[in-house]
Design a protein around this motif. Structure first.
Motif, PDB file in Angstrom:
ATOM      1  N   ALA A  24     -26.973 -38.469  61.446  1.00 26.89           N
ATOM      2  CA  ALA A  24     -26.903 -39.287  62.894  1.00 26.89           C
ATOM      3  C   ALA A  24     -27.199 -40.880  62.744  1.00 26.89           C
ATOM      4  O   ALA A  24     -27.661 -41.722  63.414  1.00 26.89           O
ATOM      5  N   GLY A  84     -21.177 -33.494  68.000  1.00 28.76           N
ATOM      6  CA  GLY A  84     -21.093 -34.001  66.883  1.00 28.76           C
ATOM      7  C   GLY A  84     -21.308 -35.603  67.736  1.00 28.76           C
ATOM      8  O   GLY A  84     -20.779 -36.769  67.218  1.00 28.76           O
ATOM      9  N   SER A  85     -21.628 -35.615  68.447  1.00 24.40           N
ATOM     10  CA  SER A  85     -21.926 -36.925  69.999  1.00 24.40           C
ATOM     11  C   SER A  85     -22.993 -37.877  69.114  1.00 24.40           C
ATOM     12  O   SER A  85     -22.369 -39.383  69.334  1.00 24.40           O
ATOM     13  N   ASP A 110     -25.213 -32.106  69.358  1.00 29.21           N
ATOM     14  CA  ASP A 110     -25.689 -32.714  67.741  1.00 29.21           C
ATOM     15  C   ASP A 110     -25.955 -31.705  67.654  1.00 29.21           C
ATOM     16  O   ASP A 110     -27.251 -30.554  68.143  1.00 29.21           O
ATOM     17  N   VAL A 165     -16.643 -36.254  63.608  1.00 24.90           N
ATOM     18  CA  VAL A 165     -17.634 -35.129  63.068  1.00 24.90           C
ATOM     19  C   VAL A 165     -17.278 -34.002  62.104  1.00 24.90           C
ATOM     20  O   VAL A 165     -17.359 -33.796  61.615  1.00 24.90           O
TER      21      VAL A 165
END
Ligand code: SAM
Length: 271
Positions: A24, A84-85, A110, A165
């Motif tokens: 991230a 998987g923001s 996430d 993602v």
């Protein structure tokens, strides 16, 4: 910009490991964000040395994410599951969806705890948005999560986001089977938006090598493999394409630069 600090700029929650890069935070570094550490910037800088797109691939992916969310919201989708923001940045799924429909609900998922730490600020001000820490490899834990159950109605259409993602799953983790599990859970009329690191140009392999070595993840797959993730769904025009080509708001300039070719994806509807 560290939103968890509550006034203490040196405070770091114990679950945040700054000695190793995180996906991230590396993505945030590619985007030119501020929520990353030296270990993360080192990966982004090495990546851009071998793949000099200056972060354009990440920006184009993010822009396509928002065009897709806007499209789905305009089709009447009023609940989104964003898996998987990533870290909240300048614009986010909930802001885009709620500009179309203020009542649209969004759950961010996430597995990196830094996402929840940052997104707490959003939680406090937005009753239609929730954030959970969970792993996409455990779909049932996501479906049955107390913040998801009763908040999203799986008997009605949902906008499922798997944006940048799935390329963090290895071949041995059955990415296709996992995506299928998610598709099966969706009600008819739902949409799935998926983008994926694409081996469409030989240069991408250099970036992939840096990511696999320094981050341990980030696999490019080819166009037929990426298209295969949408099996069983009806593609929305123009189908699976390089992300700048998905319903662009301005004419696309050709040839696509490195940033334009390294991620491909699309949006499709569950019949
Ligand atoms: N979806 C956002 C976008 O496209 O702008 C962020 C993409 S970022 C490249 C990938 C995100 O997926 C990271 O925030 C990472 O922590 C998360 N991620 C990676 N593997 C995951 C997993 N197994 N479960 C949940 N999230 C995951």
């Amino acid at each position: 910009s560290l939103k968890w600090t509550h006034g203490d700029p040196d405070y770091l929650p114990p679950e945040i490991d700054t000695s190793r890069p995180s996906i991230a935070r590396v993505y945030d570094a590619f985007l030119g964000g501020k929520d990353n550490f030296a270990v993360d910037r080192a990966v982004a800088m090495e990546g851009m040395k071998h793949f000099p797109d200056n972060g354009e691939g990440a920006r184009q992916n993010r822009a396509m994410l928002f065009r897709g969310v806007k499209f789905m919201a305009e089709q009447g989708v009023d609940q989104f599951l964003d898996i998987g923001s990533g870290l909240p940045t300048m614009d986010n799924t909930h802001s885009v969806a709620q500009r179309v429909n203020p009542d649209a609900r969004v759950v961010y998922v996430d597995n990196d705890p830094i996402v929840l730490a940052h997104a707490r600020a959003i939680l406090q001000t937005n009753g239609n948005t929730r954030v959970i820490t969970a792993d996409m490899r455990e779909p049932e834990k996501i479906f049955n999560h107390p913040e998801v159950e009763g908040f999203l109605d799986f008997s009605r259409p949902i906008g499922l986001l798997l944006v940048a993602v799935v390329h963090h799953l290895g071949d041995d983790e059955d990415p296709e089977g996992l995506v299928k599990t998610y598709k099966e859970r969706l009600a008819p009329g739902s949409y799935m938006q998926l983008t994926h690191f694409c081996s469409c140009a030989p240069e991408v392999r250099a970036l992939e090598a840096v990511l696999l070595t320094m981050l341990g993840t980030g696999r490019a797959r080819d166009m037929p493999e990426i298209t295969g993730f949408f099996d069983g769904l009806e593609p929305v025009e123009p189908g699976v394409v390089h992300v700048p080509e998905w319903r662009p708001e301005r004419p696309v300039e050709y040839p696509l630069g490195l940033g334009g070719i390294c991620i491909a994806g699309g949006v499709a509807r569950k019949p």
